[in-house]
Design a protein around this motif. Structure first.
Motif, PDB file in Angstrom:
ATOM      1  N   ASP A 137      -9.407  31.179 -12.255  1.00 30.31           N
ATOM      2  CA  ASP A 137      -8.007  31.543 -11.998  1.00 30.31           C
ATOM      3  C   ASP A 137      -7.889  32.637 -10.951  1.00 30.31           C
ATOM      4  N   ALA A 138      -8.756  33.621 -11.001  1.00 32.26           N
ATOM      5  CA  ALA A 138      -8.709  34.710 -10.023  1.00 32.26           C
ATOM      6  C   ALA A 138      -9.045  34.200  -8.618  1.00 32.26           C
ATOM      7  N   ILE A 139     -10.028  33.315  -8.522  1.00 24.44           N
ATOM      8  CA  ILE A 139     -10.399  32.733  -7.220  1.00 24.44           C
ATOM      9  C   ILE A 139      -9.228  31.910  -6.680  1.00 24.44           C
ATOM     10  N   ARG A 140      -8.613  31.115  -7.548  1.00 21.99           N
ATOM     11  CA  ARG A 140      -7.482  30.290  -7.122  1.00 21.99           C
ATOM     12  C   ARG A 140      -6.325  31.162  -6.622  1.00 21.99           C
ATOM     13  N   ARG A 141      -6.017  32.241  -7.324  1.00 17.96           N
ATOM     14  CA  ARG A 141      -4.946  33.146  -6.883  1.00 17.96           C
ATOM     15  C   ARG A 141      -5.308  33.799  -5.546  1.00 17.96           C
ATOM     16  N   TYR A 142      -6.548  34.226  -5.402  1.00 16.69           N
ATOM     17  CA  TYR A 142      -7.005  34.821  -4.149  1.00 16.69           C
ATOM     18  C   TYR A 142      -6.822  33.827  -2.997  1.00 16.69           C
ATOM     19  N   LEU A 143      -7.216  32.587  -3.228  1.00 13.68           N
ATOM     20  CA  LEU A 143      -7.073  31.563  -2.190  1.00 13.68           C
ATOM     21  C   LEU A 143      -5.597  31.297  -1.883  1.00 13.68           C
ATOM     22  N   TYR A 144      -4.777  31.343  -2.903  1.00 13.68           N
ATOM     23  CA  TYR A 144      -3.339  31.143  -2.686  1.00 13.68           C
ATOM     24  C   TYR A 144      -2.778  32.238  -1.781  1.00 13.68           C
ATOM     25  N   TYR A 145      -3.219  33.465  -1.984  1.00 16.82           N
ATOM     26  CA  TYR A 145      -2.761  34.562  -1.139  1.00 16.82           C
ATOM     27  C   TYR A 145      -3.235  34.400   0.296  1.00 16.82           C
ATOM     28  N   ARG A 146      -4.371  33.752   0.466  1.00 21.06           N
ATOM     29  CA  ARG A 146      -4.899  33.536   1.810  1.00 21.06           C
ATOM     30  C   ARG A 146      -4.151  32.437   2.545  1.00 21.06           C
ATOM     31  N   CYS A 147      -3.701  31.397   1.811  1.00 22.53           N
ATOM     32  CA  CYS A 147      -3.139  30.231   2.506  1.00 22.53           C
ATOM     33  C   CYS A 147      -1.689  29.932   2.152  1.00 22.53           C
ATOM     34  N   SER A 148      -1.147  30.514   1.115  1.00 16.81           N
ATOM     35  CA  SER A 148       0.230  30.277   0.662  1.00 16.81           C
ATOM     36  C   SER A 148       0.505  28.813   0.336  1.00 16.81           C
ATOM     37  N   ASP A 149      -0.486  28.107  -0.139  1.00 17.60           N
ATOM     38  CA  ASP A 149      -0.358  26.704  -0.517  1.00 17.60           C
ATOM     39  C   ASP A 149      -1.089  26.518  -1.853  1.00 17.60           C
ATOM     40  N   ALA A 150      -0.316  26.369  -2.935  1.00 17.92           N
ATOM     41  CA  ALA A 150      -0.890  26.311  -4.273  1.00 17.92           C
ATOM     42  C   ALA A 150      -1.839  25.118  -4.437  1.00 17.92           C
ATOM     43  N   ASP A 151      -1.459  23.974  -3.892  1.00 15.36           N
ATOM     44  CA  ASP A 151      -2.308  22.787  -4.028  1.00 15.36           C
ATOM     45  C   ASP A 151      -3.637  22.967  -3.290  1.00 15.36           C
ATOM     46  N   LEU A 152      -3.555  23.487  -2.075  1.00 10.00           N
ATOM     47  CA  LEU A 152      -4.771  23.715  -1.293  1.00 10.00           C
ATOM     48  C   LEU A 152      -5.667  24.739  -1.986  1.00 10.00           C
ATOM     49  N   ALA A 153      -5.063  25.795  -2.517  1.00 11.17           N
ATOM     50  CA  ALA A 153      -5.842  26.828  -3.208  1.00 11.17           C
ATOM     51  C   ALA A 153      -6.557  26.231  -4.419  1.00 11.17           C
ATOM     52  N   SER A 154      -5.865  25.403  -5.183  1.00 14.30           N
ATOM     53  CA  SER A 154      -6.486  24.773  -6.350  1.00 14.30           C
ATOM     54  C   SER A 154      -7.615  23.835  -5.929  1.00 14.30           C
ATOM     55  N   ASP A 155      -7.377  23.061  -4.880  1.00 12.93           N
ATOM     56  CA  ASP A 155      -8.405  22.137  -4.395  1.00 12.93           C
ATOM     57  C   ASP A 155      -9.663  22.871  -3.951  1.00 12.93           C
ATOM     58  N   VAL A 156      -9.476  23.938  -3.194  1.00 19.51           N
ATOM     59  CA  VAL A 156     -10.632  24.684  -2.691  1.00 19.51           C
ATOM     60  C   VAL A 156     -11.369  25.370  -3.842  1.00 19.51           C
ATOM     61  N   ALA A 157     -10.630  25.914  -4.802  1.00 19.86           N
ATOM     62  CA  ALA A 157     -11.282  26.547  -5.952  1.00 19.86           C
ATOM     63  C   ALA A 157     -12.101  25.513  -6.730  1.00 19.86           C
ATOM     64  N   GLN A 158     -11.541  24.325  -6.922  1.00 24.17           N
ATOM     65  CA  GLN A 158     -12.278  23.273  -7.616  1.00 24.17           C
ATOM     66  C   GLN A 158     -13.504  22.851  -6.808  1.00 24.17           C
ATOM     67  N   ASP A 159     -13.338  22.723  -5.493  1.00 28.27           N
ATOM     68  CA  ASP A 159     -14.464  22.368  -4.630  1.00 28.27           C
ATOM     69  C   ASP A 159     -15.583  23.411  -4.714  1.00 28.27           C
ATOM     70  N   LEU A 160     -15.188  24.678  -4.781  1.00 27.52           N
ATOM     71  CA  LEU A 160     -16.169  25.763  -4.871  1.00 27.52           C
ATOM     72  C   LEU A 160     -17.022  25.613  -6.123  1.00 27.52           C
ATOM     73  N   PHE A 161     -16.366  25.444  -7.262  1.00 27.44           N
ATOM     74  CA  PHE A 161     -17.120  25.347  -8.511  1.00 27.44           C
ATOM     75  C   PHE A 161     -17.878  24.026  -8.604  1.00 27.44           C
ATOM     76  N   THR A 162     -17.345  22.970  -8.012  1.00 27.02           N
ATOM     77  CA  THR A 162     -18.073  21.703  -7.964  1.00 27.02           C
ATOM     78  C   THR A 162     -19.354  21.870  -7.153  1.00 27.02           C
ATOM     79  N   ARG A 163     -19.252  22.546  -6.026  1.00 22.62           N
ATOM     80  CA  ARG A 163     -20.427  22.784  -5.179  1.00 22.62           C
ATOM     81  C   ARG A 163     -21.479  23.614  -5.926  1.00 22.62           C
ATOM     82  N   ILE A 164     -21.024  24.635  -6.638  1.00 16.37           N
ATOM     83  CA  ILE A 164     -21.953  25.474  -7.397  1.00 16.37           C
ATOM     84  C   ILE A 164     -22.686  24.630  -8.440  1.00 16.37           C
ATOM     85  N   TRP A 165     -21.946  23.769  -9.138  1.00  9.87           N
ATOM     86  CA  TRP A 165     -22.556  22.928 -10.168  1.00  9.87           C
ATOM     87  C   TRP A 165     -23.521  21.913  -9.553  1.00  9.87           C
TER      88      TRP A 165
END
Length: 164
Positions: free
Chosen positions: A15-43
């Motif tokens: 949630d914190a990563i997603r909020r941080y990304l939202y502040y960077r791009c002002s697009d909630a969907d994009l922020a959620s997608d990138v946060a999910q991609d980040l954790f998918t990549r880690i896994w």
């Protein structure tokens, strides 16, 4: 990294990563997608991250990923506009019955967009997340003085834009 360690990392930081990304791009969907991609990549890569000690690495990785996505998006928009020259994208469409509120919201949004990214991120973490300057400095890996300067600069921009 085992399943339990990954689950703990995800629950602590998603949630914190997603909020941080939202502040960077002002697009909630994009922020959620990138946060999910980040954790998918880690896994998928089986990265061994400590949920408590590797917080800065998570933010760095998220930052790099959002920059890449935004660059791609810009290239796509440039390509679309070259094909269809009359294509205009209006990000400032507000619904509501109060025209004064809509105008103020538009001015606020324009002021946020006009801020340098570093100021906008520090300001939104301060105001929307209610984080203390010390917490922001830790999250962004900068000094408390730098946070103070960024937030005061953001407030100055807001004062100027909203008083016009």
């Amino acid at each position: 990294m085992g399943k339990e360690e990954f689950k703990k990392l995800f629950e602590m930081h998603f949630d914190a990563i997603r909020r941080y990304l939202y502040y960077r791009c002002s697009d909630a969907d994009l922020a959620s997608d990138v946060a999910q991609d980040l954790f998918t990549r880690i896994w998928e890569k089986g990265m061994d991250l400590d949920p408590h000690n590797d917080k800065a690495l998570l933010y760095k990785m998220a930052s790099d990923m959002i920059v890449t996505k935004l660059r791609r998006k810009k290239v796509e928009l440039n390509y679309i506009s070259s094909i269809v020259p009359d294509n205009t994208v209006h990000a400032d469409q507000y619904s509501g019955n109060n025209p004064e509120y809509n105008e103020l919201a538009k001015q606020y949004s324009d002021a946020l967009v006009s801020m340098p990214e570093k100021q906008r991120v520090a300001f939104l973490l301060s105001r929307n997340e209610n984080l203390k300057y010390q917490e922001i400095s830790q999250r962004l890996n900068i000094s408390v003085k730098a946070v103070e300067k960024r937030v005061s600069g953001a407030l100055e921009i807001l004062r100027k834009k909203l008083s016009d």
